[in-house]
Design an enzyme around this catalytic site. Structure first.
Site, short mmCIF file in Angstrom:
data_model
loop_
_atom_site.label_atom_id
_atom_site.label_comp_id
_atom_site.label_asym_id
_atom_site.label_seq_id
_atom_site.Cartn_x
_atom_site.Cartn_y
_atom_site.Cartn_z
N HIS A 155 0.84 -1.20 0.00
CA HIS A 155 0.00 0.00 0.00
C HIS A 155 0.88 1.26 0.00
O HIS A 155 2.09 1.20 0.25
CB HIS A 155 -1.00 0.02 1.18
CG HIS A 155 -0.40 0.11 2.55
ND1 HIS A 155 -1.16 0.34 3.67
CD2 HIS A 155 0.88 0.01 3.00
CE1 HIS A 155 -0.38 0.37 4.74
NE2 HIS A 155 0.86 0.18 4.37
N CYS A 174 6.02 6.33 4.25
CA CYS A 174 4.85 5.54 3.85
C CYS A 174 4.10 6.17 2.67
O CYS A 174 3.18 5.58 2.12
CB CYS A 174 3.90 5.36 5.03
SG CYS A 174 4.69 4.55 6.41
N HIS A 180 4.91 0.23 -0.28
CA HIS A 180 5.68 -0.74 0.49
C HIS A 180 4.67 -1.79 0.94
O HIS A 180 3.47 -1.62 0.72
CB HIS A 180 6.36 -0.07 1.70
CG HIS A 180 5.38 0.42 2.71
ND1 HIS A 180 4.75 1.64 2.60
CD2 HIS A 180 4.87 -0.14 3.83
CE1 HIS A 180 3.92 1.81 3.60
NE2 HIS A 180 3.96 0.74 4.36
N HIS A 182 3.33 -5.37 3.60
CA HIS A 182 3.34 -6.05 4.91
C HIS A 182 2.84 -7.48 4.74
O HIS A 182 2.05 -7.77 3.85
CB HIS A 182 2.39 -5.35 5.89
CG HIS A 182 2.71 -3.92 6.13
ND1 HIS A 182 3.75 -3.52 6.93
CD2 HIS A 182 2.12 -2.79 5.67
CE1 HIS A 182 3.78 -2.20 6.96
NE2 HIS A 182 2.82 -1.72 6.19
N ASP A 220 -4.78 -10.62 -0.84
CA ASP A 220 -3.47 -11.28 -0.83
C ASP A 220 -2.72 -11.05 -2.14
O ASP A 220 -3.28 -11.24 -3.22
CB ASP A 220 -3.65 -12.78 -0.59
CG ASP A 220 -2.33 -13.46 -0.30
OD1 ASP A 220 -1.44 -12.86 0.34
OD2 ASP A 220 -2.17 -14.62 -0.73
N HIS A 221 -1.47 -10.64 -2.01
CA HIS A 221 -0.61 -10.35 -3.16
C HIS A 221 -1.22 -9.29 -4.08
O HIS A 221 -1.14 -9.38 -5.31
CB HIS A 221 -0.24 -11.63 -3.93
CG HIS A 221 0.77 -12.44 -3.19
ND1 HIS A 221 0.45 -13.19 -2.07
CD2 HIS A 221 2.10 -12.58 -3.35
CE1 HIS A 221 1.55 -13.75 -1.60
NE2 HIS A 221 2.56 -13.40 -2.35
N GLU A 264 -0.33 -5.32 11.52
CA GLU A 264 0.36 -4.78 10.34
C GLU A 264 1.85 -5.16 10.41
O GLU A 264 2.46 -5.54 9.42
CB GLU A 264 0.19 -3.26 10.32
CG GLU A 264 0.81 -2.59 9.12
CD GLU A 264 0.78 -1.06 9.28
OE1 GLU A 264 0.14 -0.41 8.44
OE2 GLU A 264 1.38 -0.54 10.24
ZN LIG Z 1 2.48 0.20 5.66
#
Ligand SMILES: [Zn+2]
Ligand SMILES: [Zn+2]
Length: 274
Positions: A155, A174, A180, A182, A220-221, A264
């Site tokens: 995100h 961010c 980036h 998680h 996901d992904h 997160e």
């Molecule tokens: Zn983040």
């Protein structure tokens, strides 16, 4: 004002069990227990957390001597369950489904009375690292079941309500245009009373199916900003992602959603409750 202290003790035991009733046919067993139905045992390394609450005694400086609690748990819980087949060796599980939920109620009863200075306040029973049930004295007929899922997503924290300079100022790294990512860990907690026949609060297959369809397969992904319509105009902070997950599961789950927790990172957890 005197403040109470909760003492939490961990105990472990290993037990076998099976979802299979000898008074039903194979077909009926499969209808009741789904893919968990089998005439053969499997087993778990259960971990039990026992919370007892009371006031600190002036002389000892303790709520209760932990040795007393530990001896009691060994005698009333571990000695009855460890290295046993629940269905064959532990009453009431010849008649009652040996589900995680029913095992927790059994443990609740089996603990019985404690030294008078403390009260049993909380129990958590882990069947696997990804599934646990909780009981609390404040809602003693209910049980909460928590299942844990994972998804990896990227995100970029960016608010369309702010200027580029303000976005950089608030979100710093961010706000990086390339984003980036998680490995998110999602805890889904449902509550209620177990089904009398299966002993389960919710069929895990149904829970998994809904959470995968609504959340895991969807995120996901993925790049949350680019791939997921609900974050096209909404800043995908973990607060907003947690709220969206709660909304989606709250309408789709086959049981009462009590809480979700979205991890997160190992240091940031976001919780939304009913
Ligand atoms: Zn983040
Ligand atoms: Zn099992």
């Amino acid at each position: 004002m005197r403040r109470a202290v909760q003492l939490i003790r961990r105990v472990a035991f290993s037990s076998g069990h099976r979802y299979w009733r000898s008074d039903l046919t194979a077909e009926e067993n499969r209808a009741v227990f789904g893919r968990w139905a089998s005439p053969y045992n499997h087993g778990h390394n259960y971990v039990l957390w026992v919370g007892t609450t009371g006031y600190v005694e002036e002389d000892s400086g303790m709520v209760v001597n932990i040795k007393i609690i530990d001896d009691l748990l060994q005698e009333r819980i571990v000695s009855h369950l460890d290295q046993r087949s629940l269905n064959d060796e532990v009453e009431p599980f010849s008649r009652v489904s040996p589900s995680l939920e029913n095992l927790l109620f059994f443990i609740r009863q089996q603990i019985g009375s404690l030294p008078e200075q403390v009260q049993l306040s909380w129990l958590k029973l882990e069947e696997t690292p990804l599934l646990h049930a909780e009981w609390s004295a404040t809602q003693s007929t209910m049980i909460q079941l928590t299942r844990i899922y994972e998804f990896a997503a990227s995100h970029r924290l960016h608010s369309f309500a702010l200027s580029d300079a303000e976005n950089v100022q608030i979100f710093g790294k961010c706000n990086n245009p390339q984003g980036h990512g998680h490995n998110y860990i999602l805890e889904v907690t449902v509550g209620g009373e177990p089904d009398p026949e299966t002993g389960m609060l919710v069929a895990l297959d149904d829970l998994d199916r809904v959470v995968h369809a609504e959340v895991v397969d969807r995120y996901d992904h993925k790049n949350l900003n680019e791939d997921v319509p609900e974050f096209e105009k909404v800043n995908p902070t973990s607060e907003n992602v947690a709220l969206e997950i709660f909304r989606r599961l709250n309408t789709a789950l086959p049981a009462k959603l009590e809480r979700i927790r979205l991890h997160e990172t190992a240091r940031n957890v976001f919780e939304v409750c009913a």
